[in-house]
Motif scaffolding. Sequence first.
Motif, short mmCIF file in Angstrom:
data_model
loop_
_atom_site.label_atom_id
_atom_site.label_comp_id
_atom_site.label_asym_id
_atom_site.label_seq_id
_atom_site.Cartn_x
_atom_site.Cartn_y
_atom_site.Cartn_z
N SER A 25 -4.90 2.40 -1.65
CA SER A 25 -5.47 1.26 -2.16
C SER A 25 -6.70 0.78 -1.43
CB SER A 25 -4.49 0.11 -2.27
OG SER A 25 -3.01 0.57 -2.91
N ASP A 26 -7.87 0.70 -2.39
CA ASP A 26 -9.11 0.38 -1.83
C ASP A 26 -9.09 -1.35 -1.87
OD1 ASP A 26 -11.64 -0.01 -1.20
OD2 ASP A 26 -12.31 1.17 -2.98
N TYR A 27 -8.59 -1.58 -0.48
CA TYR A 27 -8.44 -3.17 -0.43
C TYR A 27 -9.99 -3.88 0.01
CZ TYR A 27 -3.49 -4.25 -0.60
OH TYR A 27 -2.26 -4.45 -1.14
N ASP B 251 0.82 -1.08 0.04
CA ASP B 251 0.07 0.15 -0.04
C ASP B 251 0.90 1.31 -0.01
OD1 ASP B 251 -2.18 1.44 -0.01
OD2 ASP B 251 -3.15 0.51 1.60
N PHE B 252 0.42 2.43 -0.29
CA PHE B 252 1.00 3.60 -0.46
C PHE B 252 -0.02 4.76 0.04
CE2 PHE B 252 -1.65 4.21 -4.16
CZ PHE B 252 -1.45 5.43 -4.46
N ALA B 253 0.62 6.02 0.12
CA ALA B 253 -0.12 7.19 0.30
C ALA B 253 0.73 8.40 -0.52
CB ALA B 253 -0.45 7.53 1.77
N TRP B 254 0.07 9.36 -0.94
CA TRP B 254 0.89 10.54 -1.49
C TRP B 254 1.09 11.45 -0.33
CZ3 TRP B 254 2.50 10.65 -6.08
CH2 TRP B 254 1.98 9.90 -7.42
N GLY C 15 -3.89 -1.30 4.01
CA GLY C 15 -5.14 -0.75 4.88
C GLY C 15 -5.02 0.77 5.53
N GLU C 16 -3.89 1.25 5.32
CA GLU C 16 -3.90 2.57 5.91
C GLU C 16 -3.49 3.56 4.89
OE1 GLU C 16 -0.90 2.64 9.16
OE2 GLU C 16 -1.89 1.17 10.17
N LYS D 205 1.70 -7.70 12.32
CA LYS D 205 0.59 -7.26 12.56
C LYS D 205 -0.07 -6.76 11.22
CE LYS D 205 -0.97 -2.31 14.23
NZ LYS D 205 -0.48 -1.12 14.71
N GLU D 206 0.80 -6.42 10.21
CA GLU D 206 0.15 -6.23 8.82
C GLU D 206 -0.57 -7.33 8.24
OE1 GLU D 206 1.84 -3.81 5.00
OE2 GLU D 206 3.07 -4.02 6.44
N LEU D 207 0.06 -8.49 8.47
CA LEU D 207 -0.45 -9.79 7.70
C LEU D 207 -1.86 -10.26 8.60
CD1 LEU D 207 -0.14 -12.28 6.28
CD2 LEU D 207 1.14 -13.46 8.14
#
Length: 316
Positions: free
Chosen positions: A256-258, A234-237, A252-253, A304-306
């Motif tokens: 990307s619209d998971y 995932d990413f953020a601008w 999830g943060e 945690k991410e998994l």
Amino acid sequence: MAANYSRRSFIQKTALVTGALSLLQPDRLQSQPTQELAIPKMHLFSKHLQFLNYTDLAEKAAELGFDGVDLTVRPNGHVRPERVETDLPKAVEALKKVGFSPSLMTTAVEDAANPVDHRVLETAAQLGIRHYRMNWYWYPADRSLPESLRQYQQKVKGLSELNQKLNLTGGYQNHSGSLVGASAWEVWEMLKTADPETMGVQYDIRHATVEGGLSWQNGLRLLQSHIKTLVFQDFAWENRAGKWVVKNVPIGEGMSDYKNYFQLLKQYKIQVSASFHSEHTPGGDGATKLPLSDQKVAFESLKKELKRVKELWQQA
């Protein structure tokens, strides 16, 4: 007696028909369980634990709850291409010892006529690996984009033919930026003449969102029948000194619209393995050395991410 028989026969037949119709009522149909698509097998991208040897890499991936490892078999990876015949068997053996079935690797393979690329694929096939991500292509300045795509189309076709002989399946990752294949249509064009059974795409929702913005769903729809493996990240601008750049963040943060993405994977019934990327963690950039304190942070973050990915899959 004939009249009584006819009436009795009519009642019996009516009862049978009524009973059969009751089985077709909506509430009966809705009560039938639907088969839920299982979450993809999660393979930890070994680049993020480049600071660990084969044994420690395998043991840590298993301890964190992953289903396997996406092994880097490329320059500066866990296995160097020039040492593939010596080192890949060692890496595979370490993975098997913890119960993993080695099946996925990330490579720099780009041409079936290249002796090193051929040796990498042949060795992997002999060891039971079945899926690999190939290298990315670049657009030369002295050729037009369509001309370059046609040439790369032939290279991909050649790899698909080699894959067929070796019982392998290759994938080209859609990657944001100026690389070939940043848009879904470029990848689709490259795959046109390849064997669809042995060559496809490693679909990456993070890069697809960076490039596709609100149209990434069209790209997924275009490529969904060609998807051989997946990448989750995932990413953020982020605005840095007045310039917008891509920042890696936990799944999830980011942007990307998971939830929607996972719904579409289920809708398209895409049941393939996934490579789990987490470049925001310490060592996520492929560091070969990392202090123990940073290693602990990385391991906790990955676990945690998994867990979060599994929650998002269940919610979709």
